[in-house]
Scaffold this motif. Sequence first.
Motif, PDB file in Angstrom:
ATOM      1  N   ILE A 243      46.752  29.041  34.671  1.00 29.75           N
ATOM      2  CA  ILE A 243      47.167  29.884  35.930  1.00 29.75           C
ATOM      3  C   ILE A 243      48.882  29.506  36.179  1.00 29.75           C
ATOM      4  O   ILE A 243      49.499  30.526  36.597  1.00 29.75           O
ATOM      5  CB  ILE A 243      46.357  29.093  37.104  1.00 29.75           C
ATOM      6  CG1 ILE A 243      44.798  29.779  36.871  1.00 29.75           C
ATOM      7  CG2 ILE A 243      46.812  29.613  38.338  1.00 29.75           C
ATOM      8  CD1 ILE A 243      43.603  29.273  37.903  1.00 29.75           C
ATOM      9  N   GLU A 244      49.248  28.168  35.736  1.00 27.75           N
ATOM     10  CA  GLU A 244      50.478  27.881  36.313  1.00 27.75           C
ATOM     11  C   GLU A 244      51.405  28.709  35.502  1.00 27.75           C
ATOM     12  O   GLU A 244      52.601  28.868  35.967  1.00 27.75           O
ATOM     13  CB  GLU A 244      50.705  26.287  35.917  1.00 27.75           C
ATOM     14  CG  GLU A 244      49.817  25.390  36.729  1.00 27.75           C
ATOM     15  CD  GLU A 244      48.228  25.355  36.447  1.00 27.75           C
ATOM     16  OE1 GLU A 244      47.845  25.976  35.415  1.00 27.75           O
ATOM     17  OE2 GLU A 244      47.605  24.674  37.071  1.00 27.75           O
ATOM     18  N   GLY A 245      50.943  29.362  34.354  1.00 32.42           N
ATOM     19  CA  GLY A 245      51.898  30.072  33.685  1.00 32.42           C
ATOM     20  C   GLY A 245      51.895  31.678  34.059  1.00 32.42           C
ATOM     21  O   GLY A 245      52.819  32.258  33.639  1.00 32.42           O
ATOM     22  N   GLN A 246      51.119  32.042  35.120  1.00 32.14           N
ATOM     23  CA  GLN A 246      51.093  33.305  35.477  1.00 32.14           C
ATOM     24  C   GLN A 246      51.581  33.390  36.868  1.00 32.14           C
ATOM     25  O   GLN A 246      51.603  34.791  37.328  1.00 32.14           O
ATOM     26  CB  GLN A 246      49.592  33.671  35.460  1.00 32.14           C
ATOM     27  CG  GLN A 246      48.690  33.553  34.282  1.00 32.14           C
ATOM     28  CD  GLN A 246      47.464  34.266  34.377  1.00 32.14           C
ATOM     29  OE1 GLN A 246      47.316  35.672  34.639  1.00 32.14           O
ATOM     30  NE2 GLN A 246      46.452  33.694  34.020  1.00 32.14           N
ATOM     31  N   ILE A 247      51.973  32.414  37.505  1.00 37.05           N
ATOM     32  CA  ILE A 247      52.610  32.607  38.921  1.00 37.05           C
ATOM     33  C   ILE A 247      53.879  32.051  39.095  1.00 37.05           C
ATOM     34  O   ILE A 247      54.115  30.933  38.172  1.00 37.05           O
ATOM     35  CB  ILE A 247      51.607  32.187  40.159  1.00 37.05           C
ATOM     36  CG1 ILE A 247      51.128  30.543  39.600  1.00 37.05           C
ATOM     37  CG2 ILE A 247      50.526  33.059  40.141  1.00 37.05           C
ATOM     38  CD1 ILE A 247      50.275  30.036  40.812  1.00 37.05           C
ATOM     39  N   PRO A 248      54.936  32.122  39.795  1.00 40.02           N
ATOM     40  CA  PRO A 248      55.990  31.601  39.773  1.00 40.02           C
ATOM     41  C   PRO A 248      55.909  30.242  40.244  1.00 40.02           C
ATOM     42  O   PRO A 248      55.055  29.958  41.094  1.00 40.02           O
ATOM     43  CB  PRO A 248      56.742  32.605  40.881  1.00 40.02           C
ATOM     44  CG  PRO A 248      56.099  33.795  40.768  1.00 40.02           C
ATOM     45  CD  PRO A 248      54.774  33.677  40.545  1.00 40.02           C
TER      46      PRO A 248
ATOM     47  N   LEU B 279      47.893  53.088  32.572  1.00 40.17           N
ATOM     48  CA  LEU B 279      48.236  52.200  33.326  1.00 40.17           C
ATOM     49  C   LEU B 279      47.455  51.919  34.596  1.00 40.17           C
ATOM     50  O   LEU B 279      47.220  52.975  35.406  1.00 40.17           O
ATOM     51  CB  LEU B 279      49.611  52.127  33.932  1.00 40.17           C
ATOM     52  CG  LEU B 279      50.250  51.143  34.741  1.00 40.17           C
ATOM     53  CD1 LEU B 279      51.948  50.712  34.348  1.00 40.17           C
ATOM     54  CD2 LEU B 279      50.072  51.462  36.281  1.00 40.17           C
ATOM     55  N   ASP B 280      46.912  50.934  34.872  1.00 38.08           N
ATOM     56  CA  ASP B 280      46.279  50.574  36.072  1.00 38.08           C
ATOM     57  C   ASP B 280      47.008  49.350  36.777  1.00 38.08           C
ATOM     58  O   ASP B 280      47.547  48.529  36.325  1.00 38.08           O
ATOM     59  CB  ASP B 280      44.727  50.107  35.993  1.00 38.08           C
ATOM     60  CG  ASP B 280      43.778  50.197  37.101  1.00 38.08           C
ATOM     61  OD1 ASP B 280      44.288  50.639  38.279  1.00 38.08           O
ATOM     62  OD2 ASP B 280      42.631  49.810  36.901  1.00 38.08           O
ATOM     63  N   ALA B 281      46.769  49.124  38.161  1.00 36.30           N
ATOM     64  CA  ALA B 281      47.582  48.248  38.822  1.00 36.30           C
ATOM     65  C   ALA B 281      46.529  47.934  40.253  1.00 36.30           C
ATOM     66  O   ALA B 281      45.962  48.631  40.561  1.00 36.30           O
ATOM     67  CB  ALA B 281      48.808  48.649  39.369  1.00 36.30           C
ATOM     68  N   ASP B 282      46.912  46.530  40.562  1.00 34.99           N
ATOM     69  CA  ASP B 282      46.280  46.162  41.693  1.00 34.99           C
ATOM     70  C   ASP B 282      47.108  44.917  42.189  1.00 34.99           C
ATOM     71  O   ASP B 282      47.426  43.855  41.411  1.00 34.99           O
ATOM     72  CB  ASP B 282      44.694  45.453  41.451  1.00 34.99           C
ATOM     73  CG  ASP B 282      44.031  45.196  42.477  1.00 34.99           C
ATOM     74  OD1 ASP B 282      44.802  44.950  43.674  1.00 34.99           O
ATOM     75  OD2 ASP B 282      42.940  45.112  42.536  1.00 34.99           O
ATOM     76  N   THR B 283      47.471  44.836  43.338  1.00 38.02           N
ATOM     77  CA  THR B 283      48.431  43.934  44.036  1.00 38.02           C
ATOM     78  C   THR B 283      47.717  42.534  43.969  1.00 38.02           C
ATOM     79  O   THR B 283      48.497  41.361  43.619  1.00 38.02           O
ATOM     80  CB  THR B 283      48.741  44.140  45.407  1.00 38.02           C
ATOM     81  OG1 THR B 283      47.487  44.277  46.380  1.00 38.02           O
ATOM     82  CG2 THR B 283      49.750  45.285  45.564  1.00 38.02           C
ATOM     83  N   GLY B 284      46.524  42.475  44.049  1.00 38.82           N
ATOM     84  CA  GLY B 284      45.783  41.163  44.094  1.00 38.82           C
ATOM     85  C   GLY B 284      46.113  40.519  45.312  1.00 38.82           C
ATOM     86  O   GLY B 284      46.686  40.940  46.266  1.00 38.82           O
ATOM     87  N   HIS B 285      45.170  39.241  45.635  1.00 42.92           N
ATOM     88  CA  HIS B 285      45.434  38.519  46.825  1.00 42.92           C
ATOM     89  C   HIS B 285      46.182  37.129  46.196  1.00 42.92           C
ATOM     90  O   HIS B 285      45.722  36.648  45.113  1.00 42.92           O
ATOM     91  CB  HIS B 285      44.365  38.394  47.477  1.00 42.92           C
ATOM     92  CG  HIS B 285      43.502  39.634  48.091  1.00 42.92           C
ATOM     93  ND1 HIS B 285      43.992  40.347  49.202  1.00 42.92           N
ATOM     94  CD2 HIS B 285      42.648  40.609  47.389  1.00 42.92           C
ATOM     95  CE1 HIS B 285      43.256  41.414  49.304  1.00 42.92           C
ATOM     96  NE2 HIS B 285      42.291  41.489  48.187  1.00 42.92           N
ATOM     97  N   ALA B 286      46.967  36.724  47.233  1.00 38.89           N
ATOM     98  CA  ALA B 286      47.563  35.408  46.636  1.00 38.89           C
ATOM     99  C   ALA B 286      46.592  34.333  46.559  1.00 38.89           C
ATOM    100  O   ALA B 286      45.674  34.231  47.307  1.00 38.89           O
ATOM    101  CB  ALA B 286      48.541  34.939  47.646  1.00 38.89           C
ATOM    102  N   GLY B 287      46.626  33.578  45.470  1.00 38.73           N
ATOM    103  CA  GLY B 287      45.529  32.649  45.165  1.00 38.73           C
ATOM    104  C   GLY B 287      44.074  32.828  44.532  1.00 38.73           C
ATOM    105  O   GLY B 287      43.448  32.178  44.397  1.00 38.73           O
ATOM    106  N   LYS B 288      44.128  34.303  44.398  1.00 36.83           N
ATOM    107  CA  LYS B 288      42.770  34.787  44.065  1.00 36.83           C
ATOM    108  C   LYS B 288      43.018  35.476  42.448  1.00 36.83           C
ATOM    109  O   LYS B 288      44.110  36.395  42.605  1.00 36.83           O
ATOM    110  CB  LYS B 288      42.174  35.550  44.826  1.00 36.83           C
ATOM    111  CG  LYS B 288      41.523  35.018  46.245  1.00 36.83           C
ATOM    112  CD  LYS B 288      40.673  35.761  47.150  1.00 36.83           C
ATOM    113  CE  LYS B 288      40.447  35.041  48.191  1.00 36.83           C
ATOM    114  NZ  LYS B 288      39.579  36.000  49.315  1.00 36.83           N
TER     115      LYS B 288
END
Length: 397
Positions: free
Chosen positions: A234-239, A311-320
């Motif tokens: 996870i740490e490698g996927q978010i700034p 291509l598919d996309a989803d903003t997603g939710h922070a922390g999820k």
Amino acid sequence: MADGDRIVAYDDLGTADLHIDRIYAGKTLNGRSLDPVSRIFGVGVQGGIRFKGSAVGNSVQLVVLYSTGDSPDWRDQLDSQTGILTYYGDNKEPGGSLLETHLRGNIALHHAFKAGRGSEQDRQNVPPFFYFERVQKKGSLVRFRGLAVPGAEAMTSEEELSAPWWSRDGKRFQNYCARFTILDAPTVSRSWIAGLVSGAPSLSAGCPDAWRQWVENRTYRALVAPSTDLAREIEGQIPTDAVGIEFLETIRRHFAGGANFQEFAHAVWQFMAPGTERQAVTRGGHYGRSYLGGKYLIGPEGGTIALGFVLDADTGHAGKPIADVSRLFSSLRHREFGVFVTLSYFAESVYHEVRADSHQVALVCGRDVVETLRREGFGDVLSVQAWLDSRFPRDTD
């Protein structure tokens, strides 16, 4: 620093060979910190691009690329799975020109990349590049990451050395984004380094075979180290920095207002994969969901191959996490690959599903989005927001 790391003491640097991913130490003497890079190569102690010789006179003998990892705006990055190093130049503040930097590092890059695309005689004048990363903020420990040459296999000259415009606080400036190849040279002998320091040609005794092949034939024998990890942490996927997190929050707010996030995702993918056709086509899929389809072009002019992608996309939710991309899998046709872009991160189960079933799907997470935008010259939130407003206007209906 990992347990078991081998550290070469400062007093041994004058005779030590360089080994991939080994740590080399400085020391403190009479309250003064002694720099290991300077001790090894006889270069200065300032800046990220340090060289022996004259950049202005185009007589550089060797170059050290040093990355501290401090600046979130300039994230030098080594892709160990491809051997490609992305490194930024030294014009990092508004008000200066591209080549007239204080330490003249950009001039050294300019000459090296130009000669790298020339004849064998030209390449003989290209200085070897040695890439180091700082191990930790406290103490003078550096890790040797490899011997580098300008450019990479199958890249154009513009992809190898670009000079995009950046902005900070509304002020614009240019800086280099340089791409190198880390050569398959696990050990670099001290005797070769000593010769370079004293002015010997780069093809003198002791030069690594991979370096000689590049100089003589422009053959890129990259040090490729495929990852054994099935999933990214996870740490490698978010700034990890506040500005990067603010980038994602800004983008998420913008598309919460009704703009088309898939179009944004397609633009990001174009930045990441320049061979992507500019025009995407919306097509239907399963579960009443629509996707963007397009072509990725590879090969020379007149012999280009077009690979289809969805291509598919989803903003997603922070922390999820994004926990399910099966809809994209089911929409792929024969010989197509998929791309999924999110501002969040992917659950471990998604990576396992992609790898286990050999799905040809690129998973682009929030950190990838941030780093891609930074490489394209977006240095602050204001510049990101201005681009979003002009390129992806909100639906005001």
